[in-house]
Design a protein around this motif. Sequence first.
Motif, PDB file in Angstrom:
ATOM      1  N   VAL A 232     -60.251 137.290  61.154  1.00  0.00           N
ATOM      2  CA  VAL A 232     -59.684 136.195  60.353  1.00  0.00           C
ATOM      3  C   VAL A 232     -58.213 136.504  60.081  1.00  0.00           C
ATOM      4  O   VAL A 232     -57.790 137.659  60.133  1.00  0.00           O
ATOM      5  CB  VAL A 232     -60.433 136.032  59.009  1.00  0.00           C
ATOM      6  N   ASP A 233     -57.457 135.472  59.790  1.00  0.00           N
ATOM      7  CA  ASP A 233     -56.081 135.685  59.351  1.00  0.00           C
ATOM      8  C   ASP A 233     -56.127 135.965  57.851  1.00  0.00           C
ATOM      9  O   ASP A 233     -56.452 135.070  57.049  1.00  0.00           O
ATOM     10  CB  ASP A 233     -55.234 134.448  59.640  1.00  0.00           C
ATOM     11  N   ILE A 234     -55.818 137.184  57.465  1.00  0.00           N
ATOM     12  CA  ILE A 234     -55.977 137.557  56.053  1.00  0.00           C
ATOM     13  C   ILE A 234     -54.785 137.133  55.199  1.00  0.00           C
ATOM     14  O   ILE A 234     -54.788 137.339  53.987  1.00  0.00           O
ATOM     15  CB  ILE A 234     -56.224 139.060  55.899  1.00  0.00           C
ATOM     16  N   LEU A 235     -53.775 136.560  55.816  1.00  0.00           N
ATOM     17  CA  LEU A 235     -52.633 136.020  55.061  1.00  0.00           C
ATOM     18  C   LEU A 235     -52.043 137.065  54.104  1.00  0.00           C
ATOM     19  O   LEU A 235     -51.721 136.781  52.957  1.00  0.00           O
ATOM     20  CB  LEU A 235     -53.041 134.767  54.290  1.00  0.00           C
ATOM     21  N   GLY A 236     -51.946 138.276  54.594  1.00  0.00           N
ATOM     22  CA  GLY A 236     -51.276 139.337  53.820  1.00  0.00           C
ATOM     23  C   GLY A 236     -52.200 140.214  53.014  1.00  0.00           C
ATOM     24  O   GLY A 236     -51.882 141.364  52.755  1.00  0.00           O
ATOM     25  N   ASN A 237     -53.332 139.667  52.560  1.00  0.00           N
ATOM     26  CA  ASN A 237     -54.326 140.486  51.875  1.00  0.00           C
ATOM     27  C   ASN A 237     -55.688 139.826  52.055  1.00  0.00           C
ATOM     28  O   ASN A 237     -55.788 138.744  52.612  1.00  0.00           O
ATOM     29  CB  ASN A 237     -53.981 140.653  50.390  1.00  0.00           C
ATOM     30  N   ASN A 238     -56.726 140.482  51.594  1.00  0.00           N
ATOM     31  CA  ASN A 238     -58.088 140.013  51.880  1.00  0.00           C
ATOM     32  C   ASN A 238     -58.541 138.856  51.004  1.00  0.00           C
ATOM     33  O   ASN A 238     -59.637 138.331  51.208  1.00  0.00           O
ATOM     34  CB  ASN A 238     -59.073 141.173  51.680  1.00  0.00           C
ATOM     35  N   GLU A 451     -53.269 139.238  39.108  1.00  0.00           N
ATOM     36  CA  GLU A 451     -54.630 139.003  39.598  1.00  0.00           C
ATOM     37  C   GLU A 451     -54.941 139.924  40.788  1.00  0.00           C
ATOM     38  O   GLU A 451     -56.052 140.452  40.905  1.00  0.00           O
ATOM     39  CB  GLU A 451     -54.797 137.544  40.024  1.00  0.00           C
ATOM     40  N   LEU A 452     -53.967 140.118  41.657  1.00  0.00           N
ATOM     41  CA  LEU A 452     -54.198 140.969  42.831  1.00  0.00           C
ATOM     42  C   LEU A 452     -54.503 142.408  42.424  1.00  0.00           C
ATOM     43  O   LEU A 452     -55.329 143.079  43.055  1.00  0.00           O
ATOM     44  CB  LEU A 452     -52.975 140.919  43.758  1.00  0.00           C
ATOM     45  N   THR A 453     -53.847 142.875  41.399  1.00  0.00           N
ATOM     46  CA  THR A 453     -54.144 144.233  40.919  1.00  0.00           C
ATOM     47  C   THR A 453     -55.600 144.347  40.487  1.00  0.00           C
ATOM     48  O   THR A 453     -56.305 145.300  40.835  1.00  0.00           O
ATOM     49  CB  THR A 453     -53.214 144.579  39.735  1.00  0.00           C
ATOM     50  N   GLN A 454     -56.067 143.353  39.738  1.00  0.00           N
ATOM     51  CA  GLN A 454     -57.460 143.370  39.272  1.00  0.00           C
ATOM     52  C   GLN A 454     -58.440 143.191  40.439  1.00  0.00           C
ATOM     53  O   GLN A 454     -59.493 143.829  40.489  1.00  0.00           O
ATOM     54  CB  GLN A 454     -57.661 142.263  38.243  1.00  0.00           C
ATOM     55  N   LEU A 455     -58.091 142.349  41.383  1.00  0.00           N
ATOM     56  CA  LEU A 455     -58.968 142.117  42.529  1.00  0.00           C
ATOM     57  C   LEU A 455     -59.125 143.376  43.368  1.00  0.00           C
ATOM     58  O   LEU A 455     -60.221 143.689  43.855  1.00  0.00           O
ATOM     59  CB  LEU A 455     -58.408 140.980  43.388  1.00  0.00           C
ATOM     60  N   ASN A 456     -58.039 144.105  43.545  1.00  0.00           N
ATOM     61  CA  ASN A 456     -58.119 145.342  44.324  1.00  0.00           C
ATOM     62  C   ASN A 456     -59.008 146.372  43.639  1.00  0.00           C
ATOM     63  O   ASN A 456     -59.697 147.158  44.308  1.00  0.00           O
ATOM     64  CB  ASN A 456     -56.717 145.908  44.553  1.00  0.00           C
ATOM     65  N   THR A 457     -58.989 146.367  42.321  1.00  0.00           N
ATOM     66  CA  THR A 457     -59.864 147.291  41.586  1.00  0.00           C
ATOM     67  C   THR A 457     -61.335 146.962  41.834  1.00  0.00           C
ATOM     68  O   THR A 457     -62.161 147.851  42.066  1.00  0.00           O
ATOM     69  CB  THR A 457     -59.560 147.206  40.075  1.00  0.00           C
ATOM     70  N   VAL A 458     -61.659 145.675  41.811  1.00  0.00           N
ATOM     71  CA  VAL A 458     -63.040 145.254  42.090  1.00  0.00           C
ATOM     72  C   VAL A 458     -63.425 145.602  43.523  1.00  0.00           C
ATOM     73  O   VAL A 458     -64.501 146.150  43.795  1.00  0.00           O
ATOM     74  CB  VAL A 458     -63.196 143.742  41.853  1.00  0.00           C
ATOM     75  N   LEU A 459     -62.532 145.307  44.441  1.00  0.00           N
ATOM     76  CA  LEU A 459     -62.837 145.527  45.856  1.00  0.00           C
ATOM     77  C   LEU A 459     -63.098 147.002  46.149  1.00  0.00           C
ATOM     78  O   LEU A 459     -63.982 147.345  46.944  1.00  0.00           O
ATOM     79  CB  LEU A 459     -61.666 145.027  46.706  1.00  0.00           C
ATOM     80  N   ALA A 460     -62.322 147.867  45.515  1.00  0.00           N
ATOM     81  CA  ALA A 460     -62.481 149.308  45.745  1.00  0.00           C
ATOM     82  C   ALA A 460     -63.872 149.783  45.359  1.00  0.00           C
ATOM     83  O   ALA A 460     -64.377 150.770  45.899  1.00  0.00           O
ATOM     84  CB  ALA A 460     -61.425 150.070  44.950  1.00  0.00           C
ATOM     85  N   LYS A 461     -64.525 149.052  44.465  1.00  0.00           N
ATOM     86  CA  LYS A 461     -65.857 149.465  43.998  1.00  0.00           C
ATOM     87  C   LYS A 461     -66.956 149.035  44.980  1.00  0.00           C
ATOM     88  O   LYS A 461     -67.948 149.737  45.148  1.00  0.00           O
ATOM     89  CB  LYS A 461     -66.097 148.850  42.612  1.00  0.00           C
ATOM     90  N   TYR A 462     -66.779 147.903  45.624  1.00  0.00           N
ATOM     91  CA  TYR A 462     -67.876 147.326  46.397  1.00  0.00           C
ATOM     92  C   TYR A 462     -67.689 147.314  47.917  1.00  0.00           C
ATOM     93  O   TYR A 462     -68.667 147.403  48.668  1.00  0.00           O
ATOM     94  CB  TYR A 462     -68.099 145.872  45.954  1.00  0.00           C
ATOM     95  N   ALA A 487     -62.024 138.092  38.126  1.00  0.00           N
ATOM     96  CA  ALA A 487     -60.712 138.742  38.177  1.00  0.00           C
ATOM     97  C   ALA A 487     -59.601 137.801  38.646  1.00  0.00           C
ATOM     98  O   ALA A 487     -58.434 138.211  38.721  1.00  0.00           O
ATOM     99  CB  ALA A 487     -60.777 139.966  39.087  1.00  0.00           C
ATOM    100  N   GLY A 488     -59.953 136.567  38.992  1.00  0.00           N
ATOM    101  CA  GLY A 488     -58.913 135.597  39.341  1.00  0.00           C
ATOM    102  C   GLY A 488     -58.813 135.242  40.807  1.00  0.00           C
ATOM    103  O   GLY A 488     -57.765 134.782  41.270  1.00  0.00           O
TER     104      GLY A 488
END
Length: 509
Positions: A232-238, A451-462, A487-488
């Motif tokens: 997929v095109d991640i458009l800079g982030n996931n 929001e991206l900071t919080q999203l990355n924290t969630v992603l790192a867990k799962y 997380a937004g």
Amino acid sequence: MKVKALYLTLILVFVLSVLSGCGGAKKDTAVSSGNDTTDQASSDKKGEPYTVNFVYHAPKEGNQKEVNELVNKLTMKELNMKVNLIPLTWDSYQQKLSLMLASNEPIDISFVFTFDLPTYLSSGYIVDASKYSQYTEGIYKVLGDDAKTGYVGNIQAGFPMLNSRGAPSAFFVRKDIFDTLGYKASDFHVTTDDYSSFDQLTQLFAKVKEKYPDITPFDGYRTLGLNQVSYVDILGNNFGVLDNYGQTTKVTNWYESDQFKQFADLNREWFSKGYSSKDIVVDKTQGQAKMKAGKTFAFFASYGPNAEAAMKSQTGYDTVMIPVSEKLKSTTVVSGSMNAVMSTSRDKVKAFQFLNWAYNNAEFNDLLNWGVPGKDWVVNKDGFADYPDGVTAATVNYHEDFGFIYPNQYLMHPWAGNPKNIWDIYKQFSDDAIVSKAFGFNFDPTPVSDELTQLNTVLAKYETPISFGSVDPEENIAKLNSELKAAGLQKVIDEKQKQLDAWLAKQGK
């Protein structure tokens, strides 16, 4: 050699993307526009030649001083400039470059990874190259439309390196075992058009486990669900993607996609049946190194042209490549690393003039990659770069072999052992890639940085345990999406869609 380059580029992007960002103090302006009048006046000065401070990737210590002297002879002759080469390694890049910029060291040019751009832009460290386009016409000729990938909003933050494009994925398996089990590469046609085709891999791993109980069928630190950039095109982030290889313009949530679920279920089956290593979630060792140690049958990787030859040099084994994706050319893939002129430059005109030259001078690119001619490398009778008599990989003083992260890989002498038409192969590899409908669009994450900071924290867990199948996909994908939304996530997706729609309208699409 060259596949290693592409592979390591992707590894680096994914590894460093979870590390902390630049710690530099913020400046008053969001981006440096430079001062054309002052710069132009400076560039016209006579007398002492300007010295360009050039930060470049150099993974090995060597005789940089002698290489630097040769570069200076070249640039004095052609540009009436000197160059101060400032080598940085992968692991020191973020910390050292951040410190140099924060302390206002006079850096003119540095390679910058795309995931660092938001921080550097908000800190005012990046010069908008679009304001100096009269000095970079040679770069635009070299890069063509790929130069557009250097834009973040209306700011041209830098120029991507010229190397192979596209980031397909594959499983690489040991050929000796593969052959003994009676397989041929032509037996496999694995495609996301038919997820049942992935069962061929499951059956292969099952046979390996049965016949070679001391070897782990699948190991490594990447797998399908972690390599979104291939699908997929991640458009800079996931967080908000264009699925189906970017052949849509609707931004959606990858972690709610059927594809992510299919990949998680597949890896869950491999993990539960013992086809993948029980340590696969926590052990970050590359699959190549594990295969080289003799304990692994297969690993997953992104690849470029001439892949199997490169994997042999990294694993010591002949391998068979089983592709599992198409080739996707997206902005994120092309602009993974870029050359940027920094606001700390004392003469931005000179900096852009030098950069323009760097994308067009073969001798400079060879010096960066291969070192001192006659001492570190020679041109052999077949026209390839090669070690001089008496010099080996173990004894050579300077030998980077990271051409993909220097300005123009295609100007370099290819190393001995490659096909004579290696650069044609590279270009053909790129030419038939699927081009995302958003190619050229570069998401500006500034409005949703919190929001991206919080999203990355969630992603790192799962993300990693789900993708490798060490946890139940059904239950944990639901938890992941619930926490991402809290997380937004929707705000980020909406912002991406808004910026993408504006960009598409501007392009007349």
